[in-house]
Design a protein around this motif. Structure first.
Motif, PDB file in Angstrom:
ATOM      1  N   ASP A 197      -5.930  23.803  23.648  1.00 59.42           N
ATOM      2  CA  ASP A 197      -5.339  23.382  24.928  1.00 59.42           C
ATOM      3  C   ASP A 197      -5.869  22.020  25.364  1.00 59.42           C
ATOM      4  O   ASP A 197      -5.116  21.157  25.839  1.00 59.42           O
ATOM      5  CB  ASP A 197      -5.644  24.429  26.006  1.00 59.42           C
ATOM      6  CG  ASP A 197      -4.835  25.703  25.814  1.00 59.42           C
ATOM      7  OD1 ASP A 197      -3.827  25.656  25.090  1.00 59.42           O
ATOM      8  OD2 ASP A 197      -5.224  26.744  26.402  1.00 59.42           O
ATOM      9  N   ARG A 198      -7.196  21.829  25.199  1.00 58.90           N
ATOM     10  CA  ARG A 198      -7.769  20.536  25.602  1.00 58.90           C
ATOM     11  C   ARG A 198      -7.235  19.403  24.717  1.00 58.90           C
ATOM     12  O   ARG A 198      -7.015  18.282  25.192  1.00 58.90           O
ATOM     13  CB  ARG A 198      -9.306  20.585  25.502  1.00 58.90           C
ATOM     14  CG  ARG A 198      -9.998  21.563  26.399  1.00 58.90           C
ATOM     15  CD  ARG A 198      -9.813  21.229  27.877  1.00 58.90           C
ATOM     16  NE  ARG A 198      -8.611  21.873  28.399  1.00 58.90           N
ATOM     17  CZ  ARG A 198      -8.576  23.164  28.760  1.00 58.90           C
ATOM     18  NH1 ARG A 198      -9.649  23.918  28.664  1.00 58.90           N
ATOM     19  NH2 ARG A 198      -7.466  23.684  29.218  1.00 58.90           N
ATOM     20  N   ILE A 199      -7.018  19.670  23.457  1.00 58.29           N
ATOM     21  CA  ILE A 199      -6.482  18.639  22.555  1.00 58.29           C
ATOM     22  C   ILE A 199      -5.076  18.247  22.997  1.00 58.29           C
ATOM     23  O   ILE A 199      -4.709  17.053  23.026  1.00 58.29           O
ATOM     24  CB  ILE A 199      -6.492  19.142  21.101  1.00 58.29           C
ATOM     25  CG1 ILE A 199      -7.928  19.270  20.580  1.00 58.29           C
ATOM     26  CG2 ILE A 199      -5.687  18.202  20.209  1.00 58.29           C
ATOM     27  CD1 ILE A 199      -8.026  19.907  19.215  1.00 58.29           C
ATOM     28  N   ASP A 200      -4.260  19.263  23.367  1.00 60.35           N
ATOM     29  CA  ASP A 200      -2.907  18.962  23.855  1.00 60.35           C
ATOM     30  C   ASP A 200      -2.971  18.135  25.138  1.00 60.35           C
ATOM     31  O   ASP A 200      -2.180  17.176  25.325  1.00 60.35           O
ATOM     32  CB  ASP A 200      -2.147  20.258  24.113  1.00 60.35           C
ATOM     33  CG  ASP A 200      -1.823  21.000  22.822  1.00 60.35           C
ATOM     34  OD1 ASP A 200      -1.872  20.357  21.747  1.00 60.35           O
ATOM     35  OD2 ASP A 200      -1.536  22.212  22.884  1.00 60.35           O
ATOM     36  N   ASP A 201      -3.917  18.512  26.013  1.00 62.21           N
ATOM     37  CA  ASP A 201      -4.033  17.766  27.278  1.00 62.21           C
ATOM     38  C   ASP A 201      -4.454  16.317  27.029  1.00 62.21           C
ATOM     39  O   ASP A 201      -3.890  15.369  27.623  1.00 62.21           O
ATOM     40  CB  ASP A 201      -5.050  18.453  28.199  1.00 62.21           C
ATOM     41  CG  ASP A 201      -4.594  19.841  28.616  1.00 62.21           C
ATOM     42  OD1 ASP A 201      -3.378  20.103  28.571  1.00 62.21           O
ATOM     43  OD2 ASP A 201      -5.462  20.663  28.980  1.00 62.21           O
ATOM     44  N   THR A 202      -5.444  16.113  26.164  1.00 62.86           N
ATOM     45  CA  THR A 202      -5.890  14.737  25.881  1.00 62.86           C
ATOM     46  C   THR A 202      -4.801  13.934  25.214  1.00 62.86           C
ATOM     47  O   THR A 202      -4.656  12.710  25.451  1.00 62.86           O
ATOM     48  CB  THR A 202      -7.153  14.751  25.006  1.00 62.86           C
ATOM     49  OG1 THR A 202      -6.906  15.483  23.795  1.00 62.86           O
ATOM     50  CG2 THR A 202      -8.323  15.389  25.738  1.00 62.86           C
ATOM     51  N   ALA A 203      -3.998  14.569  24.376  1.00 62.47           N
ATOM     52  CA  ALA A 203      -2.892  13.858  23.726  1.00 62.47           C
ATOM     53  C   ALA A 203      -1.861  13.410  24.762  1.00 62.47           C
ATOM     54  O   ALA A 203      -1.302  12.296  24.678  1.00 62.47           O
ATOM     55  CB  ALA A 203      -2.247  14.754  22.676  1.00 62.47           C
ATOM     56  N   ARG A 204      -1.596  14.267  25.776  1.00 61.44           N
ATOM     57  CA  ARG A 204      -0.633  13.896  26.816  1.00 61.44           C
ATOM     58  C   ARG A 204      -1.171  12.740  27.656  1.00 61.44           C
ATOM     59  O   ARG A 204      -0.450  11.770  27.943  1.00 61.44           O
ATOM     60  CB  ARG A 204      -0.346  15.106  27.707  1.00 61.44           C
ATOM     61  CG  ARG A 204       0.706  14.838  28.783  1.00 61.44           C
ATOM     62  CD  ARG A 204       1.141  16.153  29.404  1.00 61.44           C
ATOM     63  NE  ARG A 204       0.040  16.781  30.109  1.00 61.44           N
ATOM     64  CZ  ARG A 204      -0.283  16.531  31.385  1.00 61.44           C
ATOM     65  NH1 ARG A 204       0.399  15.616  32.065  1.00 61.44           N
ATOM     66  NH2 ARG A 204      -1.271  17.161  31.966  1.00 61.44           N
ATOM     67  N   PHE A 205      -2.477  12.840  28.007  1.00 63.50           N
ATOM     68  CA  PHE A 205      -3.054  11.744  28.797  1.00 63.50           C
ATOM     69  C   PHE A 205      -3.126  10.445  27.973  1.00 63.50           C
ATOM     70  O   PHE A 205      -2.946   9.335  28.500  1.00 63.50           O
ATOM     71  CB  PHE A 205      -4.446  12.123  29.299  1.00 63.50           C
ATOM     72  CG  PHE A 205      -4.431  13.255  30.282  1.00 63.50           C
ATOM     73  CD1 PHE A 205      -3.443  13.361  31.245  1.00 63.50           C
ATOM     74  CD2 PHE A 205      -5.418  14.240  30.235  1.00 63.50           C
ATOM     75  CE1 PHE A 205      -3.442  14.409  32.158  1.00 63.50           C
ATOM     76  CE2 PHE A 205      -5.416  15.277  31.134  1.00 63.50           C
ATOM     77  CZ  PHE A 205      -4.424  15.377  32.098  1.00 63.50           C
ATOM     78  N   ALA A 206      -3.374  10.566  26.678  1.00 63.26           N
ATOM     79  CA  ALA A 206      -3.416   9.374  25.821  1.00 63.26           C
ATOM     80  C   ALA A 206      -2.042   8.711  25.757  1.00 63.26           C
ATOM     81  O   ALA A 206      -1.919   7.472  25.718  1.00 63.26           O
ATOM     82  CB  ALA A 206      -3.892   9.743  24.430  1.00 63.26           C
ATOM     83  N   ALA A 207      -0.974   9.529  25.759  1.00 66.00           N
ATOM     84  CA  ALA A 207       0.381   8.976  25.742  1.00 66.00           C
ATOM     85  C   ALA A 207       0.676   8.221  27.027  1.00 66.00           C
ATOM     86  O   ALA A 207       1.336   7.160  27.015  1.00 66.00           O
ATOM     87  CB  ALA A 207       1.394  10.102  25.529  1.00 66.00           C
ATOM     88  N   LEU A 208       0.171   8.759  28.165  1.00 62.89           N
ATOM     89  CA  LEU A 208       0.368   8.046  29.426  1.00 62.89           C
ATOM     90  C   LEU A 208      -0.445   6.762  29.463  1.00 62.89           C
ATOM     91  O   LEU A 208       0.011   5.721  29.985  1.00 62.89           O
ATOM     92  CB  LEU A 208      -0.030   8.962  30.601  1.00 62.89           C
ATOM     93  CG  LEU A 208       0.876  10.167  30.862  1.00 62.89           C
ATOM     94  CD1 LEU A 208       0.275  11.036  31.966  1.00 62.89           C
ATOM     95  CD2 LEU A 208       2.286   9.715  31.247  1.00 62.89           C
ATOM     96  N   ALA A 209      -1.662   6.795  28.949  1.00 65.63           N
ATOM     97  CA  ALA A 209      -2.540   5.630  29.007  1.00 65.63           C
ATOM     98  C   ALA A 209      -2.143   4.555  28.004  1.00 65.63           C
ATOM     99  O   ALA A 209      -2.549   3.389  28.139  1.00 65.63           O
ATOM    100  CB  ALA A 209      -3.988   6.057  28.752  1.00 65.63           C
ATOM    101  N   GLN A 210      -1.335   4.918  27.041  1.00 62.38           N
ATOM    102  CA  GLN A 210      -0.987   3.961  25.984  1.00 62.38           C
ATOM    103  C   GLN A 210      -0.182   2.782  26.538  1.00 62.38           C
ATOM    104  O   GLN A 210      -0.253   1.674  26.000  1.00 62.38           O
ATOM    105  CB  GLN A 210      -0.191   4.685  24.894  1.00 62.38           C
ATOM    106  CG  GLN A 210       0.085   3.828  23.671  1.00 62.38           C
ATOM    107  CD  GLN A 210       0.795   4.621  22.582  1.00 62.38           C
ATOM    108  OE1 GLN A 210       1.279   5.726  22.839  1.00 62.38           O
ATOM    109  NE2 GLN A 210       0.858   4.068  21.393  1.00 62.38           N
TER     110      GLN A 210
END
Length: 469
Positions: free
Chosen positions: A39-52
């Motif tokens: 779950d945390r990996i999915d969350d970090t991936a979503r935040f990384a997509a926003l920060a990109q």
């Protein structure tokens, strides 16, 4: 035997259950943590997509508006995430300064696990899975993912999760496993009880039957039912052996009885001819007197052998009897014989009931009192005492005669055995053997011991409880 076999089975089954339970508990803990990590990996991936799409610096009015809007969206997402789940989340540039974080006080990656995960993500890869957290630990889960733009790592997304709920779920899973293990252990103990009972029941029956046969009940047999096939075969073999032993003993008894009976008539005729021959010889001839004495002794031995054969074969007729009254009768019957020899025969015979064969007990008392009177010197006394001791009653006959040594006490009651000091006293050496056989058939026993300061003690023991039919 059951007390030794049952703990062994329980220990083995407990070891098997523990060997299965520990890996299962570890697997449950690992599965719960892996679920949180995913779950945390999915969350970090979503935040990384926003920060990109958040640029490092503005490029004109339009660019500035875009940067601010995307960064504000990222901040709102991180703050909402923190408020809902209580998980710290932040996006940090390569130098550790925050692009956006929640709570806002989280301004840089700290030392320890957070800093290590941040450093791994700078290498263009997700941080390694955190170490396993156990229910008794207060550790946190840190997951970091890189924000990659044009092939370069421009920032890192870090989540720092509390583990209270995860540890609670792990503990709950362990409790379920423990309950299952306990239930399985109870079932295993029940199965072990049934198994040991099934296996050992034929052994107990075999043991009790062996004891019964050793106690004189030669008709006892093992019921061939239940248990493993090997023990059923053993029971059948034991019954065959008991049949053969009983047959051999019956043949021996029959031979002794037949031999004794068949020899009595020729011996009686021989003694009669000796008597007739004595009339032809001078009166007081020592040789003929010796022959007559030996002939009478041989006749007595034959009679005793016949009595012994019958005693070992007879079935006891057990009745509830006042052995005090019966003993008093035997004391009264032997008093004249004792007085004639100058021996005082006294009895203390209070009313005492027991389950005995009256004829058998009378014969046993006759043999014991006869021996006591026979070997007691003149002017001494023989005492007969009846007592009750819980489940048994005893008749104790004591005398003040010469007594026996320890070695002689060990042999008293053997067939044809007589002390070397008493060879000149009338007897065949079978009287006490007959007594022991009669008492054994009726569930009683006889024992001998020293009487202080001198003499012999004979104790006849009989049961007071009703025999089990």
């Amino acid at each position: 035997m059951r007390t030794r076999l049952l703990p062994l089975l329980i220990v083995l089954m407990a070891a098997v259950l523990l060997a299965l339970g520990f890996p299962l508990a570890v697997s449950v803990a690992g599965a719960q943590q892996q679920k949180v990590v995913v779950d945390r990996i999915d969350d970090t991936a979503r935040f990384a997509a926003l920060a990109q799409f958040v640029t490092d610096a503005p490029s004109g009015r339009t660019g500035t508006t875009v940067v601010d809007e995307r960064q504000e969206v990222l901040k709102r997402e991180l703050l909402s995430y923190y408020e809902v789940y209580g998980i710290r989340a932040g996006v940090f540039y390569r130098n550790g300064t925050p692009m956006a974080s929640a709570p806002t006080s989280w301004d840089q990656p700290e030392k320890g696990e957070v800093r290590d995960a941040f450093g791994e993500a700078l290498l263009s890869r997700r941080s390694h899975d955190p170490r396993q957290v156990w229910p008794w630990q207060q550790n946190r889960l840190v997951v970091a993912s890189p924000v990659i733009r044009d092939g370069d790592v421009v920032a890192v997304v870090v989540t720092d999760s509390p583990t209270g709920q995860m540890r609670s779920r792990i503990l709950h899973g362990w409790l379920i496993i423990g309950a299952g293990e306990s239930a399985a252990m109870l079932l295993a103990v029940g199965a072990a009880l049934r198994l040991t009972g099934w296996v050992l029941r034929p052994v107990r029956v075999l043991d009790s039957t062996t004891h019964a046969i050793a106690s004189g009940s030669l008709k006892s047999r093992v019921a061939v039912a239940g248990g493993p096939p090997e023990l059923r075969r053993l029971a059948r073999s034991f019954n065959e052996m008991a049949d053969n032993v009983e047959g051999v003993l019956e043949q021996q008894r029959a031979f002794v009885a037949d031999a004794s009976h068949q020899l009595r008539n020729p011996l009686a005729a021989l003694l009669l001819r000796i008597e007739l021959l004595a009339f032809e010889l001078p009166e007081g001839n020592e040789e003929i007197a010796s022959v007559q004495a030996e002939g009478k002794r041989l006749a007595q031995v034959l009679d005793d052998l016949l009595d012994l054969a019958l005693a070992e074969h007879v079935e006891a007729d057990l009745r509830l009897t006042d052995i005090g009254e019966l003993t008093a009768e035997r004391v009264a019957a032997w008093s004249p014989t004792a007085e004639a020899k100058g021996v005082r025969l006294v009895g203390d015979c209070p009313p005492t009931t027991a389950w005995v064969d009256p004829v058998t007990l009378s014969s046993a008392l006759d043999a014991v009192i006869d021996n006591a009177v026979k070997f007691t010197p003149k002017d001494e006394r023989v005492e007969v005492t009846v007592t009750a001791n819980g489940d048994t009653a005893t008749v104790v006959v004591t005398d003040n005669g010469p007594g026996l040594t320890d070695e002689e006490l060990a042999r008293i009651g053997d067939r044809f055995w007589r002390s070397g000091r008493h060879q000149n006293i009338k007897g065949s050496g079978l009287g006490l053997s007959i007594t022991r056989a009669l008492l054994g058939a009726a569930g009683g026993s006889i024992s001998f011991g020293h009487h202080e300061p001198q003499g012999l003690t004979a104790t006849v023991t009989v049961p007071r409880s009703e025999p089990v039919s």
